[in-house]
Write a protein that holds these residues in place. Structure first.
Motif, PDB file in Angstrom:
ATOM      1  N   SER A  21      38.809  55.676  40.422  1.00  0.00           N
ATOM      2  CA  SER A  21      37.788  55.775  39.380  1.00  0.00           C
ATOM      3  C   SER A  21      38.143  56.781  38.299  1.00  0.00           C
ATOM      4  O   SER A  21      38.636  57.868  38.605  1.00  0.00           O
ATOM      5  CB  SER A  21      36.462  56.256  39.983  1.00  0.00           C
ATOM      6  N   ALA A  22      37.828  56.404  37.078  1.00  0.00           N
ATOM      7  CA  ALA A  22      37.945  57.323  35.943  1.00  0.00           C
ATOM      8  C   ALA A  22      39.339  57.911  35.761  1.00  0.00           C
ATOM      9  O   ALA A  22      39.510  59.011  35.257  1.00  0.00           O
ATOM     10  CB  ALA A  22      36.925  58.460  36.063  1.00  0.00           C
ATOM     11  N   SER A  27      38.924  44.040  35.577  1.00  0.00           N
ATOM     12  CA  SER A  27      38.332  43.389  36.758  1.00  0.00           C
ATOM     13  C   SER A  27      37.106  44.143  37.274  1.00  0.00           C
ATOM     14  O   SER A  27      36.197  43.537  37.830  1.00  0.00           O
ATOM     15  CB  SER A  27      39.370  43.235  37.868  1.00  0.00           C
ATOM     16  N   GLY A  28      37.070  45.455  37.069  1.00  0.00           N
ATOM     17  CA  GLY A  28      35.915  46.231  37.526  1.00  0.00           C
ATOM     18  C   GLY A  28      34.619  45.742  36.895  1.00  0.00           C
ATOM     19  O   GLY A  28      33.554  45.798  37.516  1.00  0.00           O
ATOM     20  N   SER A  29      34.715  45.228  35.655  1.00  0.00           N
ATOM     21  CA  SER A  29      33.482  44.776  34.995  1.00  0.00           C
ATOM     22  C   SER A  29      32.862  43.592  35.745  1.00  0.00           C
ATOM     23  O   SER A  29      31.646  43.423  35.735  1.00  0.00           O
ATOM     24  CB  SER A  29      33.732  44.421  33.522  1.00  0.00           C
ATOM     25  N   TYR A  32      32.843  43.213  39.049  1.00  0.00           N
ATOM     26  CA  TYR A  32      32.098  43.797  40.175  1.00  0.00           C
ATOM     27  C   TYR A  32      30.836  44.494  39.668  1.00  0.00           C
ATOM     28  O   TYR A  32      29.778  44.436  40.290  1.00  0.00           O
ATOM     29  CB  TYR A  32      32.997  44.746  40.974  1.00  0.00           C
ATOM     30  N   ARG A  76      27.769  50.260  32.847  1.00  0.00           N
ATOM     31  CA  ARG A  76      28.457  51.563  32.943  1.00  0.00           C
ATOM     32  C   ARG A  76      27.570  52.627  33.574  1.00  0.00           C
ATOM     33  O   ARG A  76      28.032  53.722  33.859  1.00  0.00           O
ATOM     34  CB  ARG A  76      28.894  52.062  31.554  1.00  0.00           C
ATOM     35  N   ALA A  99      28.621  48.561  42.212  1.00  0.00           N
ATOM     36  CA  ALA A  99      29.866  47.782  42.143  1.00  0.00           C
ATOM     37  C   ALA A  99      30.731  48.099  43.350  1.00  0.00           C
ATOM     38  O   ALA A  99      31.297  47.202  43.987  1.00  0.00           O
ATOM     39  CB  ALA A  99      30.623  48.105  40.854  1.00  0.00           C
ATOM     40  N   ALA A 145      31.725  45.390  46.139  1.00  0.00           N
ATOM     41  CA  ALA A 145      33.171  45.156  46.201  1.00  0.00           C
ATOM     42  C   ALA A 145      33.715  45.286  47.617  1.00  0.00           C
ATOM     43  O   ALA A 145      34.838  44.854  47.895  1.00  0.00           O
ATOM     44  CB  ALA A 145      33.894  46.138  45.278  1.00  0.00           C
ATOM     45  N   ARG A 153      34.571  39.384  47.084  1.00  0.00           N
ATOM     46  CA  ARG A 153      35.939  39.454  46.546  1.00  0.00           C
ATOM     47  C   ARG A 153      36.539  38.053  46.444  1.00  0.00           C
ATOM     48  O   ARG A 153      37.188  37.705  45.459  1.00  0.00           O
ATOM     49  CB  ARG A 153      36.830  40.364  47.402  1.00  0.00           C
ATOM     50  N   GLN A 185      39.373  35.719  38.249  1.00  0.00           N
ATOM     51  CA  GLN A 185      40.307  36.723  37.740  1.00  0.00           C
ATOM     52  C   GLN A 185      41.657  36.075  37.408  1.00  0.00           C
ATOM     53  O   GLN A 185      42.256  36.359  36.376  1.00  0.00           O
ATOM     54  CB  GLN A 185      40.490  37.837  38.770  1.00  0.00           C
ATOM     55  N   ARG A 228      41.644  47.586  41.288  1.00  0.00           N
ATOM     56  CA  ARG A 228      42.025  48.254  42.538  1.00  0.00           C
ATOM     57  C   ARG A 228      43.041  47.423  43.300  1.00  0.00           C
ATOM     58  O   ARG A 228      43.840  47.962  44.064  1.00  0.00           O
ATOM     59  CB  ARG A 228      40.793  48.449  43.437  1.00  0.00           C
ATOM     60  N   MET A 239      44.809  44.539  41.791  1.00  0.00           N
ATOM     61  CA  MET A 239      45.499  43.599  40.899  1.00  0.00           C
ATOM     62  C   MET A 239      46.909  43.316  41.432  1.00  0.00           C
ATOM     63  O   MET A 239      47.347  42.168  41.461  1.00  0.00           O
ATOM     64  CB  MET A 239      45.571  44.155  39.467  1.00  0.00           C
ATOM     65  N   ARG A 250      32.843  57.294  45.694  1.00  0.00           N
ATOM     66  CA  ARG A 250      33.261  55.928  45.375  1.00  0.00           C
ATOM     67  C   ARG A 250      34.708  55.696  45.822  1.00  0.00           C
ATOM     68  O   ARG A 250      35.033  54.661  46.408  1.00  0.00           O
ATOM     69  CB  ARG A 250      33.107  55.701  43.866  1.00  0.00           C
TER      70      ARG A 250
HETATM   71  O1  CDP Z   1      35.974  52.527  35.503  1.00  0.00           O
HETATM   72  P1  CDP Z   1      35.952  52.896  36.941  1.00  0.00           P
HETATM   73  O2  CDP Z   1      37.307  53.158  37.476  1.00  0.00           O
HETATM   74  O3  CDP Z   1      34.985  53.987  37.269  1.00  0.00           O
HETATM   75  O4  CDP Z   1      35.393  51.657  37.744  1.00  0.00           O
HETATM   76  P2  CDP Z   1      35.748  50.115  37.611  1.00  0.00           P
HETATM   77  O5  CDP Z   1      37.208  49.900  37.471  1.00  0.00           O
HETATM   78  O6  CDP Z   1      34.865  49.514  36.591  1.00  0.00           O
HETATM   79  O7  CDP Z   1      35.332  49.569  39.064  1.00  0.00           O
HETATM   80  C1  CDP Z   1      34.028  49.725  39.586  1.00  0.00           C
HETATM   81  C2  CDP Z   1      34.069  49.464  41.092  1.00  0.00           C
HETATM   82  O8  CDP Z   1      34.439  48.095  41.316  1.00  0.00           O
HETATM   83  C3  CDP Z   1      35.114  50.276  41.866  1.00  0.00           C
HETATM   84  O9  CDP Z   1      34.592  51.491  42.385  1.00  0.00           O
HETATM   85  C4  CDP Z   1      35.542  49.341  42.983  1.00  0.00           C
HETATM   86  O10 CDP Z   1      34.733  49.479  44.118  1.00  0.00           O
HETATM   87  C5  CDP Z   1      35.301  47.961  42.441  1.00  0.00           C
HETATM   88  N1  CDP Z   1      36.526  47.243  42.060  1.00  0.00           N
HETATM   89  C6  CDP Z   1      37.254  46.619  43.053  1.00  0.00           C
HETATM   90  O11 CDP Z   1      36.921  46.713  44.214  1.00  0.00           O
HETATM   91  N2  CDP Z   1      38.354  45.871  42.732  1.00  0.00           N
HETATM   92  C7  CDP Z   1      38.755  45.770  41.464  1.00  0.00           C
HETATM   93  N3  CDP Z   1      39.823  45.022  41.185  1.00  0.00           N
HETATM   94  C8  CDP Z   1      38.061  46.436  40.433  1.00  0.00           C
HETATM   95  C9  CDP Z   1      36.940  47.179  40.761  1.00  0.00           C
END
Ligand code: CDP
Length: 215
Positions: A11-12, A33-35, A37, A85, A93, A97, A103, A110, A124, A126, A174
């Motif tokens: 995250s972040a 992809s996070g969007s 979830y 957000r 999310a 997830a 998934r 995706q 996470r 890809m 998270r």
């Molecule tokens: O921007 P940030 O890294 O905070 O979060 P995000 O990429 O938008 O992802 C939000 C949540 O979705 C993550 O904490 C994961 O649990 C989940 N996620 C996932 O499991 N697999 C992905 N390919 C992308 C997100």
């Protein structure tokens, strides 16, 4: 096959910003992809479906009425860019997830983003699950403290209030949930390049990815 650059990380970490800029530099498509979830969590919250009701949340994910229109994300035709957000959607999310059926429901959606001339995808899993044959896999990270600082700065710039220690705690929770889950846990693939951006600017991180890709 159409080339994919997979950028995964916690995250972040800034992977979204870096991925979007790499895509822009190469003229590739970009998948956040996070969007998907986050949208699934938002749709469940709006529909009053419990976030651990795997069958119902997966059904929602499979038919997510989401659209990406010129930088704006719509859910059921309504703006959702800001809502997804918010902290409840971030935490939500990461909860949805962790559900294998969710998934699975998002997998083909995706993969459909893989279109000529190429795709940069961030998330996470890809490199591990969605695009295991990616031309380049990057695991982009930074220390938790630095990531909390970056998220803090981002929120302040948007005029929102934020507390660094709360942000640090949220993202560590998270990350722990993302790393502990049974399906597609957050971890660096053996064939991914490690990019620790703790001491790097965004531009330096973008250049590092482009250099690996062009090598
Ligand atoms: O921007 P940030 O890294 O905070 O979060 P995000 O990429 O938008 O992802 C939000 C949540 O979705 C993550 O904490 C994961 O649990 C989940 N996620 C996932 O499991 N697999 C992905 N390919 C992308 C997100």
């Amino acid at each position: 096959p159409t080339p994919v650059i997979a950028i995964d990380g916690p995250s972040a970490s800034g992977k979204g910003t870096v991925a979007a800029l790499v895509a822009q530099a190469l003229g590739f498509h970009y998948l956040d992809s996070g969007s998907l979830y986050r949208l699934t969590a938002l749709a469940a919250l709006r529909a009053g479906i419990a976030l651990d009701d795997e069958a119902r949340v997966a059904a929602l994910a499979a038919s997510l009425p989401a659209a990406f229109v010129g930088g704006e994300i719509l859910l059921g035709g309504e703006p959702a860019t800001e809502a997804i957000r918010r902290e409840e959607c971030s935490a939500g999310a990461s909860r949805v997830a962790a559900l294998p059926a969710v998934r699975a429901a998002l997998l083909e959606r995706q993969r459909a983003y893989r279109q000529a001339p190429g795709l940069v995808a961030d998330g996470r899993d890809m490199g591990s699950v969605v695009f295991p044959d990616a031309a380049l896999k990057v695991f982009l990270t930074a220390t938790a403290e630095e990531r909390a600082n970056r998220r803090h700065k981002q929120l302040i710039e948007k005029g929102m209030s934020a507390n660094i220690s709360t942000l640090l705690q949220d993202l560590q929770e998270r990350d722990a949930r993302d790393a502990a889950r049974s399906v597609a846990p957050l971890q660096k693939c053996a064939d991914a390049e490690l990019l620790d951006t703790t001491q790097m600017s965004i531009e330096q991180a973008v250049q590092a990815v482009l250099t690996w890709y062009r090598a």
